[in-house]
Design an enzyme around this catalytic site. Structure first.
Site, PDB file in Angstrom:
ATOM      1  N   GLU A   1      -2.315   0.933  13.245  1.00  0.00           N
ATOM      2  CA  GLU A   1      -3.458   1.269  12.395  1.00  0.00           C
ATOM      3  C   GLU A   1      -4.776   1.050  13.129  1.00  0.00           C
ATOM      4  OE1 GLU A   1      -3.821  -1.147   8.869  1.00  0.00           O
ATOM      5  OE2 GLU A   1      -5.159   0.315   7.936  1.00  0.00           O
TER       6      GLU A   1
ATOM      7  N   ASP B   1      -5.601  10.158   6.080  1.00  0.00           N
ATOM      8  CA  ASP B   1      -4.646   9.913   7.155  1.00  0.00           C
ATOM      9  C   ASP B   1      -3.890  11.189   7.503  1.00  0.00           C
ATOM     10  OD1 ASP B   1      -5.375   7.551   5.633  1.00  0.00           O
ATOM     11  OD2 ASP B   1      -4.010   6.432   6.928  1.00  0.00           O
TER      12      ASP B   1
ATOM     13  N   GLU C   1       0.859  -1.174   0.000  1.00  0.00           N
ATOM     14  CA  GLU C   1       0.000   0.000   0.000  1.00  0.00           C
ATOM     15  C   GLU C   1       0.905   1.237   0.000  1.00  0.00           C
ATOM     16  OE1 GLU C   1      -3.528  -0.704   2.096  1.00  0.00           O
ATOM     17  OE2 GLU C   1      -4.417   1.191   1.509  1.00  0.00           O
TER      18      GLU C   1
END
Ligand code: RAM
Length: 757
Positions: free
Chosen positions: A639, A362, A355
């Site tokens: 995360e 974000d 990714e």
């Protein structure tokens, strides 16, 4: 070999062409040219090399690297902005040979090599290329320029495989000379060339290995003690042709490398030994890791044999924080490490799995925190240039989910994200919130003006989606992404109503766009956005807030946003705040918010008289909470609230990173409210010192190198009294707000205050 002595051309690369080589995708070609100097070396006044690539390149003059920066030219929105670098090579050319030897080594980088997740294969193209010009200025005023051309030769370098996600293979035997490769040339599109404005990506410190041991399955594992981003570096000697293979991972599971979260990013480097002493450093890839597994090391591997090199964009460290609770101090440190790992050319979601993209949401959440810890001005400005370009070129006129918007090339299966389009709250709001954070931190009006068009485009793209009721209740939303109550496989299934979140975000963005337009002297636009903000607020209150002040979907996130963004005022605000404090208490001080609410929930509490609840929320250690990961040994921000489950297993969700800064956005509140150091005017031209002590923290020390100079605030609570020490740069005014109700105006220098609590 084009060697010209004409006046300096407009683009420093206007005489160059792109060089490509006929080689397998993994091979990094090495292009070379040897050119006699047209005058004496002693007469060289300056020698400058300019270069760029579709891919990433390393350049050498006479075998000497021209820079200690890596992964040049970095990642920008290549279709419209491919940056070139400029290197001063005067000393090398002067101290070198009468024949200058130029070398360019070309890797895949972000151009080619399966960017994106799943089997996206989002490549910019199937051919990589590099271009350069060396300009030598002699004492007599003559200028010699040497540019890439069809006269250059190419051969395979020692790099036989290179991919950002998958890793790199180096065969030291090829250092004796690789197979010749056919060279192709192509024209450079000079319209897209631009000088680099983002700071270079560099190697920073080397982290020594802390421990080497054997895993239960007999593999050799190494622990570097810190989850970091970069690669390993080592020197080794073994039998010619022997292979060392190194895999990387952020965590261990059942005593072995936990590689499942990396998905298709193998993060595997391979090194073939020459038989002599070989130095290895894989600079055409990068990994997010704390642990490595080493296979094939000749003899017994010792910790002293390996070091991890930390790699990220150059940024000055500006902000520091520590306090009496070591876990909170560590939380702030973890956010610093996550910022370092994810500020590698572009601000990314994560640095390890397949990714590593510039997810807009974000950084929308994290920009204020980031711009305290480091000077992010040039880094984020460069990224915002790309955000603007991508938005201008987006078919739907919306801010893309990721910038650079590489997902437009992805081959997603039907039903996937590709079918998603259109403006999105928080993610699209990056067009407004990132410039807002920069404006607060640095107060640069020229940059604000440069970022304004993207703000306007974002808001204009939302306007057609606003319903007759005045709400943003149409279109796709990520919403309160990763709400801890959402199931692992459905991160968008939040408690917060997505339209409530989106409408609150619209209010914030329209309000700041109005402020920006006013600062820039554009009254008509200021009026337009003020009107949009006012209508949005009225609609929000009318349709989403009942007579008791209950906001639709009644969860912490909707209150956090409505309060912090200023949607609710007066009585409604206090009632919403009381309800938020109640929810926080009823949840046992566990976090109940995702990407949307997390940066603001403590703000909403502390600004409405609920400081105790804010502290209890911050200091909670049971999962989900900010400190839970730290009790599990985290050295970066995760995360998910529970990326690692309490039993030590990895969260089963397919999206489980251990280095994602978004949920670390609480550190902005820690700096400004716990630390008590806030801007009272953009760029800290005026400072507000307002520490808000709360239960569980006895002292805190916060400092910030602002554009005006160093500001520091230290406070301590003892015997029911608060002592605050403030240091300001000369002439910088500050208002010091104390718990006893006094506000004291000071200017420059050191000051000490005591106050009852
Ligand atoms: C994930 C990313 C990122 C988030 C998006 C919506 O894939 O890691 O953090 O912004 O989804």
């Amino acid at each position: 070999m084009p060697v010209s002595a004409s006046p300096v051309p407009v683009s420093p690369l206007s005489e160059a062409v792109f060089l490509s080589a006929e080689a397998a995708e993994g091979v990094a070609p090495r292009f070379t040219a040897t050119v006699p100097l047209t005058a004496l070396r002693d007469d060289v006044v300056t020698a400058t090399l300019w270069a760029t690539a579709r891919g990433v390149y390393e350049a050498e003059v006479d075998g000497v690297p021209v820079t200690d920066s890596v992964l040049n030219p970095g990642w920008t929105s290549y279709e419209w902005r491919l940056t070139y670098q400029q290197f001063d090579v005067t000393d090398t050319v002067r101290g070198g040979h009468d024949d200058v030897r130029l070398t360019l080594i070309l890797g895949n980088g972000w151009w080619r090599g399966h960017l994106g997740f799943g089997d996206a294969d989002a490549d910019y193209g199937d051919e990589i290329a590099v271009a350069a010009t060396l300009e030598v200025v002699y004492r007599d005023g003559s200028v010699q320029r040497v540019s890439t051309s069809d006269a250059w030769g190419a051969a395979a370098s020692d790099v036989t495989r290179n991919s950002l996600y998958r890793g790199q293979s180096v065969d030291a035997r090829l250092r004796e000379g690789g197979a010749p490769l056919a060279v192709r040339t192509s024209e450079i599109d000079h319209g897209v060339l631009a000088p680099q404005t983002s700071p270079p990506v560099r190697r920073h410190e080397a982290v020594p290995a802390q421990r080497v041991w054997r895993s239960p399955s007999g593999r050799t594992l190494v622990d570097f003690g810190q989850n970091l981003v970069g690669w390993l570096r080592f020197t080794v000697q073994g039998s010619r042709g022997d292979l060392i293979r190194i895999r990387h991972a952020e965590v261990l599971e059942d005593g072995e490398l936990g590689v499942r979260p990396l998905r298709s990013a193998d993060a595997t480097d391979e090194f073939v030994l020459s038989g002599g002493v070989d130095a290895f450093e894989p600079t055409f890839t990068f990994h997010g890791f704390r642990y490595a597994e080493v296979e094939g090391w000749p003899g017994e591997l010792r910790a002293a044999d390996l070091e991890a090199v930390v790699v990220h964009s150059e940024m000055a460290r500006t902000g520091r924080f520590s306090c009496s609770d070591p876990l909170v101090t560590r939380l702030v440190d973890n956010s610093v490490w996550s910022q370092r790992g994810n500020f590698l050319s572009v601000p990314t979601d994560c640095p390890q799995r397949d990714e590593r993209l510039g997810w807009t949401g974000d950084i929308a959440a994290f920009a204020a925190s980031a711009s305290f810890s480091f000077d992010t001005a040039d880094f984020l400005d460069s990224w915002l240039q790309d955000l603007r370009l991508e938005t201008e070129h987006a078919p739907d006129g919306a801010v893309p989910f990721v910038v650079p918007a590489v997902l437009k090339y992805a081959n997603f299966p039907a039903g996937h994200l590709s079918e998603w389009a259109g403006p999105t709250a928080i993610w699209g709001d990056a067009a407004v919130w990132v410039p807002q954070a920069l404006w607060q931190a640095y107060g640069d009006a020229d940059r604000l003006a440069a970022h304004y068009p993207a703000m306007a485009m974002h808001l204009s793209s939302i306007e057609p989606l606003i319903s007759e009721r005045g709400l943003w209740e149409r279109g796709n939303q990520f919403g309160d992404w990763l709400d801890p109550d959402a199931p692992p496989e459905d991160p968008a299934a939040a408690k917060a109503d997505a339209a409530v979140v989106a409408t609150a975000c619209l209010y914030r963005s329209a309000s700041f766009a109005a402020e920006a337009a006013a600062v820039l002297g554009n009254d008509a636009e200021a009026h337009r956005w003020r009107g949009l903000a006012a209508r949005t607020r009225d609609a929000f209150v009318r349709h989403y807030v009942d007579d008791d002040g209950i906001v639709r979907s009644d969860c912490a996130t909707v209150y956090a946003l409505a309060i912090t963004f200023g949607v609710l005022e007066g009585d409604l605000r206090s009632r919403a705040a009381a309800r938020l404090a109640e929810i926080v208490r009823e949840s046992g001080f566990r976090v109940t918010t995702g990407f949307a609410g997390t940066p603001y929930v403590t703000w909403a509490l502390s600004e409405t008289g609920h400081v105790d609840e804010a502290y209890r929320l911050l200091l909670e250690k049971e999962c989900p909470s900010w400190l839970y990961p730290i009790t599990m040994g985290a050295t970066t921000v995760w995360e998910r609230w529970d990326s690692m489950l309490p039993d030590g297993s990895i969260n089963p969700g397919e999206m489980t990173s251990f280095n994602h800064y978004a949920l670390g956005a609480v550190v902005d509140w820690i700096h400004q409210v716990v630390g008590g150091l806030r801007p009272a005017a953009p760029g800290y031209a005026r400072v507000r010192v307002e520490p808000r002590p709360g239960p569980g923290i006895e002292w805190a020390e916060t400092s910030l190198r602002t554009r005006q100079g160093e500001v520091s605030v230290a406070w301590r609570v003892a015997s029911g009294e608060l002592t605050v020490e403030v240091a300001l740069p000369d002439d910088v005014p500050a208002e010091v707000v104390l718990p006893d109700g006094r506000t004291v105006e000071v200017r420059g220098g050191g000051h000490v205050f005591t106050s009852t609590l």
